[in-house]
Design an enzyme around this catalytic site. Structure first.
Site, PDB file in Angstrom:
ATOM      1  N   HIS A 166       1.002  -0.878  -0.072  1.00 38.56           N
ATOM      2  CA  HIS A 166       0.316  -0.022  -0.182  1.00 38.56           C
ATOM      3  C   HIS A 166       0.537   1.281  -0.279  1.00 38.56           C
ATOM      4  O   HIS A 166       1.142   2.374  -0.673  1.00 38.56           O
ATOM      5  CB  HIS A 166      -1.154  -0.339   1.156  1.00 38.56           C
ATOM      6  CG  HIS A 166      -2.020  -0.620   0.680  1.00 38.56           C
ATOM      7  ND1 HIS A 166      -3.086  -0.535   0.013  1.00 38.56           N
ATOM      8  CD2 HIS A 166      -2.446  -2.105   1.457  1.00 38.56           C
ATOM      9  CE1 HIS A 166      -3.489  -1.137  -0.426  1.00 38.56           C
ATOM     10  NE2 HIS A 166      -4.026  -2.492   1.321  1.00 38.56           N
ATOM     11  N   GLU A 167       2.389   1.353   0.445  1.00 41.84           N
ATOM     12  CA  GLU A 167       2.332   2.153   0.939  1.00 41.84           C
ATOM     13  C   GLU A 167       3.472   2.796  -0.019  1.00 41.84           C
ATOM     14  O   GLU A 167       3.801   3.731  -0.505  1.00 41.84           O
ATOM     15  CB  GLU A 167       3.817   2.194   1.693  1.00 41.84           C
ATOM     16  CG  GLU A 167       3.510   2.386   3.524  1.00 41.84           C
ATOM     17  CD  GLU A 167       2.542   2.970   3.598  1.00 41.84           C
ATOM     18  OE1 GLU A 167       3.192   4.815   3.084  1.00 41.84           O
ATOM     19  OE2 GLU A 167       1.328   3.557   3.932  1.00 41.84           O
ATOM     20  N   LEU A 168       4.042   1.519  -0.668  1.00 42.42           N
ATOM     21  CA  LEU A 168       4.502   1.696  -2.777  1.00 42.42           C
ATOM     22  C   LEU A 168       3.510   2.438  -3.218  1.00 42.42           C
ATOM     23  O   LEU A 168       4.007   2.927  -4.596  1.00 42.42           O
ATOM     24  CB  LEU A 168       4.735   0.542  -3.191  1.00 42.42           C
ATOM     25  CG  LEU A 168       6.641   0.602  -2.468  1.00 42.42           C
ATOM     26  CD1 LEU A 168       6.432  -1.753  -2.679  1.00 42.42           C
ATOM     27  CD2 LEU A 168       7.400   0.993  -1.925  1.00 42.42           C
TER      28      LEU A 168
ATOM     29  N   GLY B 107       6.774 -14.434 -10.716  1.00 41.87           N
ATOM     30  CA  GLY B 107       6.590 -15.575  -9.666  1.00 41.87           C
ATOM     31  C   GLY B 107       5.181 -15.524  -9.109  1.00 41.87           C
ATOM     32  O   GLY B 107       4.998 -16.037  -7.656  1.00 41.87           O
ATOM     33  N   LEU B 108       3.962 -14.551  -9.356  1.00 37.35           N
ATOM     34  CA  LEU B 108       3.078 -14.139  -8.539  1.00 37.35           C
ATOM     35  C   LEU B 108       2.232 -14.674  -9.377  1.00 37.35           C
ATOM     36  O   LEU B 108       0.841 -15.005  -8.856  1.00 37.35           O
ATOM     37  CB  LEU B 108       2.277 -12.769  -8.585  1.00 37.35           C
ATOM     38  CG  LEU B 108       3.901 -12.275  -7.034  1.00 37.35           C
ATOM     39  CD1 LEU B 108       3.590 -11.099  -6.709  1.00 37.35           C
ATOM     40  CD2 LEU B 108       3.584 -13.523  -5.917  1.00 37.35           C
TER      41      LEU B 108
END
Length: 474
Positions: free
Chosen positions: A260-262, A434-435
């Site tokens: 979220h912060e990113l 890779g997600l």
């Protein structure tokens, strides 16, 4: 900070008199005692007829009487005293030994005689009647006789013949006794088995739940309150599960918060990028385009991280809704085909009838899209990605196969793990973080299905997604 609970131990778990070993020993010992008591208490009841014992006694007396009669007849006819002959009854392992007593109970040949034989000779001399008795395994038969001179003698035959095991058994009552013993020992064994297996079963079920991803799994209950080794193991397991839940929860919260912060600086970065593009002109177009692409990939990665975190927490973005699996799959294939065409690749899906189901359409779209895009990246140019849909009853399966080099067998099981990497043809340069496949697996599991990967016999990787289409598992 360390968990203070990890240092707490129940003092009863160290008590040697409460150990599981001692309990098992005591119960087995008690079972043996009960068996012995039952044997002793039931022996008189089941051996009242003593048919085998009587047969053993009568057989021995018959052998001894034959020898006594032979010696007594010789004394009555000729007066010859023969006590050491081996003729008559009692040949073999248990010969009958003959003793000859006078009226005073003295052995006329001067041989040492058993005291029971001497006592029996005195009674027979006094009564004048033949008698027989048994002292343990010693069988005695005594007969009075008069020699030609009229002197009264007593011939005593002594046969030492212990009973065999078969002589002490009562075949008619043996099976009943065995049945009673089997019931008694079986009842004790059943209780002991339940006592030992029940807590182990609870611990195993909790372990299976924990390994299946349920971090709230605890043994608890009566097992946790036990004071033996199993109780200690259950408490250790609960402490371990609590620690794992705390650590993984902290990890997920950190991942969510960081993601979220990113988002905020990334949004500001893209705004600044557009401002820089307007001021820099065409000369900086290529570098700024590269920055834009990398920012887009970073934004996609953050979105995937947030989606995977929500899926792992069991929080889908949408409510359950009805949709057509065939139509949804066709839309995903159309989009993928449009992107695959410039690279000389095709995505082929046959014609299938409608397949209505309940679930989360957006999740299933992401699940299929991730697998198909992965297949497009790894299938060679000029080849195609083959997709098949099969519906049998309330179950549907979708197979997606490329024609690439496949995956080493050792990496198939970890292919759907987050950030999983495969060496060789499927390396980082092919794109992705890779997600995608991890999101696919979790989305399919939320719908009550399974996803597996295997190397096709004709080459390439085949991913099969099995889904229930009745909506009961959503």
């Amino acid at each position: 900070m360390e968990n203070p609970k990890s240092e707490i131990r129940n003092p009863k778990s160290c008590d040697p008199m409460s150990t599981l070993f001692l309990r098992i020993f005591l119960w087995l010992w008690l079972a043996m005692v009960v068996v012995a008591v039952v044997l002793v208490l039931t022996s008189p009841f089941f051996t009242r007829s003593r048919s085998r014992v009587e047969h053993w006694q009568e057989s021995a007396e018959s052998l001894a009487r034959k020898r006594v009669d032979w010696v007594a007849d010789r004394i009555g006819e000729t007066g010859a005293i023969e006590g050491r002959g081996r003729r008559g009854g009692g040949r073999g392992r248990h010969p009958t030994e003959i003793f000859i007593f006078d009226g005073e109970g003295r052995e006329v040949m001067g041989r040492p005689a058993p005291e029971p034989a001497r006592d029996l000779a005195r009674r027979v001399a006094a009564d004048g009647e033949e008698e027989a008795e048994r002292r343990g395994g010693l069988h005695l038969v005594a007969r009075p006789v008069s020699d030609p001179e009229g002197k009264t003698l007593v011939v005593v035959g002594a046969l030492h013949r212990p009973p065999r095991a078969v002589d002490l058994l009562e075949p008619g009552a043996l099976w009943l006794r065995l049945a009673v013993l089997a019931l008694v020992v079986g009842a004790i064994s059943f209780w002991l088995a339940r006592y030992l297996s029940a807590p182990v079963g609870s611990l195993r079920r909790a372990t299976q739940r924990l390994s299946g991803g349920d971090l709230s799994a605890r043994v608890g209950g009566p097992v946790d309150r036990r004071s033996d080794e199993i109780g200690g193991l259950a408490r250790d397991f609960d402490e371990m599960a609590e620690r794992l839940e705390s650590l993984l929860g902290s990890q997920r919260r950190l991942l969510r918060d960081v993601s979220h912060e990113l988002r905020s600086p990334l949004a500001r970065l893209r705004v600044a990028l557009e401002l820089a593009r307007d001021r820099a002109g065409k000369a900086a177009g290529d570098p700024l385009d590269r920055i834009d692409r990398e920012a887009g990939r970073l934004d996609t990665l953050i979105g995937q991280l947030l989606l995977l975190e929500r899926l792992e927490a069991g929080e889908p973005e949408t409510d359950v809704d009805a949709f057509d699996l065939t139509a949804l799959l066709s839309e995903v294939v159309d989009d993928a085909s449009f992107e695959a065409a410039p690279a000389g690749r095709e995505v082929r899906l046959g014609s299938y009838p409608p397949c209505p189901m309940l679930g989360h359409p957006s999740l299933m779209r992401s699940a299929f899209d991730n697998v198909i895009r992965n297949a497009i990246r790894h299938t060679p140019e000029g080849s195609e990605v083959e997709i098949e849909l099969q519906v049998e009853g309330n179950n549907a399966s979708v197979s997606i196969r490329d024609h690439g080099e496949g995956v080493p067998d050792g990496h198939l099981e970890t292919l759907f793990e987050p950030f999983a990497r495969v060496a060789g043809a499927r390396e980082r340069t092919t794109g992705g973080a890779g997600l995608g496949l991890a999101i696919t697996r979790r989305a399919v599991e939320i719908h009550g299905g399974t996803v597996t990967a295997s190397n096709h016999s004709d080459g390439g990787l085949e991913v099969v997604i099995h889904l229930p289409v009745n909506g009961d598992n959503v």
